[in-house]
Design a protein around this motif. Structure first.
Motif, PDB file in Angstrom:
ATOM      1  N   ALA A   1      22.764  45.424 -26.273  1.00  0.00           N
ATOM      2  CA  ALA A   1      22.743  44.807 -27.600  1.00  0.00           C
ATOM      3  C   ALA A   1      23.932  43.880 -27.797  1.00  0.00           C
ATOM      4  O   ALA A   1      23.752  42.701 -28.107  1.00  0.00           O
ATOM      5  CB  ALA A   1      22.725  45.881 -28.682  1.00  0.00           C
ATOM      6  N   ALA A   2      25.145  44.403 -27.633  1.00  0.00           N
ATOM      7  CA  ALA A   2      26.336  43.592 -27.856  1.00  0.00           C
ATOM      8  C   ALA A   2      27.579  44.404 -27.589  1.00  0.00           C
ATOM      9  O   ALA A   2      27.534  45.625 -27.464  1.00  0.00           O
ATOM     10  CB  ALA A   2      26.370  43.085 -29.294  1.00  0.00           C
ATOM     11  N   THR A   3      28.690  43.708 -27.545  1.00  0.00           N
ATOM     12  CA  THR A   3      30.005  44.316 -27.591  1.00  0.00           C
ATOM     13  C   THR A   3      30.700  43.718 -28.802  1.00  0.00           C
ATOM     14  O   THR A   3      30.676  42.499 -28.989  1.00  0.00           O
ATOM     15  CB  THR A   3      30.806  44.050 -26.296  1.00  0.00           C
ATOM     16  OG1 THR A   3      30.119  44.681 -25.210  1.00  0.00           O
ATOM     17  CG2 THR A   3      32.202  44.599 -26.382  1.00  0.00           C
ATOM     18  N   THR A   4      31.276  44.581 -29.624  1.00  0.00           N
ATOM     19  CA  THR A   4      31.947  44.139 -30.848  1.00  0.00           C
ATOM     20  C   THR A   4      33.340  44.752 -30.908  1.00  0.00           C
ATOM     21  O   THR A   4      33.666  45.648 -30.136  1.00  0.00           O
ATOM     22  CB  THR A   4      31.171  44.572 -32.106  1.00  0.00           C
ATOM     23  OG1 THR A   4      31.133  45.999 -32.159  1.00  0.00           O
ATOM     24  CG2 THR A   4      29.754  44.020 -32.116  1.00  0.00           C
TER      25      THR A   4
ATOM     26  N   GLN B   1      31.223  41.857 -35.736  1.00  0.00           N
ATOM     27  CA  GLN B   1      32.167  40.953 -35.063  1.00  0.00           C
ATOM     28  C   GLN B   1      31.906  40.948 -33.566  1.00  0.00           C
ATOM     29  O   GLN B   1      32.616  41.580 -32.787  1.00  0.00           O
ATOM     30  CB  GLN B   1      33.609  41.361 -35.368  1.00  0.00           C
ATOM     31  CG  GLN B   1      34.004  41.136 -36.784  1.00  0.00           C
ATOM     32  CD  GLN B   1      35.452  41.539 -37.036  1.00  0.00           C
ATOM     33  OE1 GLN B   1      36.151  42.012 -36.154  1.00  0.00           O
ATOM     34  NE2 GLN B   1      35.889  41.351 -38.266  1.00  0.00           N
ATOM     35  N   ARG B   2      30.900  40.206 -33.173  1.00  0.00           N
ATOM     36  CA  ARG B   2      30.471  40.141 -31.770  1.00  0.00           C
ATOM     37  C   ARG B   2      31.558  39.536 -30.886  1.00  0.00           C
ATOM     38  O   ARG B   2      32.192  38.557 -31.241  1.00  0.00           O
ATOM     39  CB  ARG B   2      29.217  39.279 -31.675  1.00  0.00           C
ATOM     40  CG  ARG B   2      28.653  39.152 -30.289  1.00  0.00           C
ATOM     41  CD  ARG B   2      27.548  38.118 -30.216  1.00  0.00           C
ATOM     42  NE  ARG B   2      26.485  38.349 -31.166  1.00  0.00           N
ATOM     43  CZ  ARG B   2      25.348  38.984 -30.873  1.00  0.00           C
ATOM     44  NH1 ARG B   2      25.150  39.427 -29.667  1.00  0.00           N
ATOM     45  NH2 ARG B   2      24.424  39.139 -31.781  1.00  0.00           N
ATOM     46  N   VAL B   3      31.752  40.137 -29.720  1.00  0.00           N
ATOM     47  CA  VAL B   3      32.638  39.584 -28.701  1.00  0.00           C
ATOM     48  C   VAL B   3      31.792  38.646 -27.857  1.00  0.00           C
ATOM     49  O   VAL B   3      30.784  39.060 -27.282  1.00  0.00           O
ATOM     50  CB  VAL B   3      33.257  40.708 -27.828  1.00  0.00           C
ATOM     51  CG1 VAL B   3      34.025  40.128 -26.655  1.00  0.00           C
ATOM     52  CG2 VAL B   3      34.147  41.594 -28.676  1.00  0.00           C
ATOM     53  N   VAL B   4      32.186  37.368 -27.790  1.00  0.00           N
ATOM     54  CA  VAL B   4      31.379  36.387 -27.060  1.00  0.00           C
ATOM     55  C   VAL B   4      32.058  35.895 -25.794  1.00  0.00           C
ATOM     56  O   VAL B   4      31.439  35.218 -24.985  1.00  0.00           O
ATOM     57  CB  VAL B   4      31.008  35.176 -27.954  1.00  0.00           C
ATOM     58  CG1 VAL B   4      30.184  35.623 -29.136  1.00  0.00           C
ATOM     59  CG2 VAL B   4      32.227  34.415 -28.409  1.00  0.00           C
TER      60      VAL B   4
ATOM     61  N   GLY C   1      28.595  38.165 -25.184  1.00  0.00           N
ATOM     62  CA  GLY C   1      27.801  37.955 -26.389  1.00  0.00           C
ATOM     63  C   GLY C   1      26.319  37.771 -26.135  1.00  0.00           C
ATOM     64  O   GLY C   1      25.542  37.657 -27.081  1.00  0.00           O
ATOM     65  N   LEU C   2      25.909  37.760 -24.896  1.00  0.00           N
ATOM     66  CA  LEU C   2      24.509  37.507 -24.561  1.00  0.00           C
ATOM     67  C   LEU C   2      23.721  38.811 -24.490  1.00  0.00           C
ATOM     68  O   LEU C   2      23.985  39.652 -23.646  1.00  0.00           O
ATOM     69  CB  LEU C   2      24.414  36.763 -23.223  1.00  0.00           C
ATOM     70  CG  LEU C   2      25.205  35.456 -23.140  1.00  0.00           C
ATOM     71  CD1 LEU C   2      25.181  34.920 -21.723  1.00  0.00           C
ATOM     72  CD2 LEU C   2      24.657  34.450 -24.129  1.00  0.00           C
ATOM     73  N   ARG C   3      22.752  38.961 -25.374  1.00  0.00           N
ATOM     74  CA  ARG C   3      21.897  40.145 -25.388  1.00  0.00           C
ATOM     75  C   ARG C   3      20.837  40.002 -24.302  1.00  0.00           C
ATOM     76  O   ARG C   3      20.372  38.899 -24.026  1.00  0.00           O
ATOM     77  CB  ARG C   3      21.223  40.232 -26.767  1.00  0.00           C
ATOM     78  CG  ARG C   3      20.281  41.395 -26.920  1.00  0.00           C
ATOM     79  CD  ARG C   3      19.662  41.436 -28.300  1.00  0.00           C
ATOM     80  NE  ARG C   3      20.706  41.633 -29.280  1.00  0.00           N
ATOM     81  CZ  ARG C   3      20.754  41.001 -30.443  1.00  0.00           C
ATOM     82  NH1 ARG C   3      19.838  40.144 -30.771  1.00  0.00           N
ATOM     83  NH2 ARG C   3      21.733  41.232 -31.275  1.00  0.00           N
TER      84      ARG C   3
END
Length: 163
Positions: free
Chosen positions: A58-61, A68-71, A76-78
């Protein structure tokens, strides 16, 4: 002629919006690459996996801030991923994107959640690992194809980590 100009104007506004989002994403990635150290890579020989689950990364935040997504560094790519639990940590093997390693000693908590970074479900169907990389605490979310294995993951990880 008037319709053509209006169509071109709408297309130009759309292109300007896409360009602005792309610039914002890149700016956020540059800022985060200074604050967040590189993610650990999987060791050459991690051993035999104790658990494995297929599903959706899903994501890393930032920990505690589920929007607050880490991109930076492609985080940031699901997309589709396989999660593997080894004695030394958790491997996040992502299809078409760089995978990363969460060392077991850096895991501070593992739980379930209803949503993360724009991916919201009605039930607690995300498995969330809270972990540290450098001085930064992050949450990494994974939605498994089989939600019934979550208690097994939580028990195994909490049993071997300093939680």
């Amino acid at each position: 002629m008037e319709r053509l100009l209006l169509t071109l104007l709408v297309f130009a506004l759309f292109a300007l919006g896409v360009y602005g989002m792309w610039r914002g994403w890149r700016r956020q990635a540059r800022a985060q690459s200074v604050r967040i150290p590189p993610f650990p890579q999987r060791p050459a020989d991690p051993g035999e996996p104790e658990l494995e689950a297929a599903g959706l990364y899903a994501a890393t935040t930032n920990a505690g801030h589920w929007q607050q997504r880490v991109v930076t560094r492609g985080a940031g790519l699901r997309g589709r991923a396989t999660l593997r639990l080894y004695p030394g940590g958790v491997e996040v093997d992502r299809a078409g994107a760089p995978g990363f390693w969460i060392p077991r000693e850096s895991i501070t908590d593992v739980t379930t959640a209803k949503g993360m970074a724009g991916k919201v479900m009605g039930t607690a169907s995300l498995l969330v690992f809270t972990w540290r990389v450098g001085d930064v605490e992050l949450d990494t979310g994974f939605r498994g194809d089989d939600l019934g294995v979550y208690p097994q993951w939580i028990n195994k990880v909490k049993g071997g980590a300093q939680v």
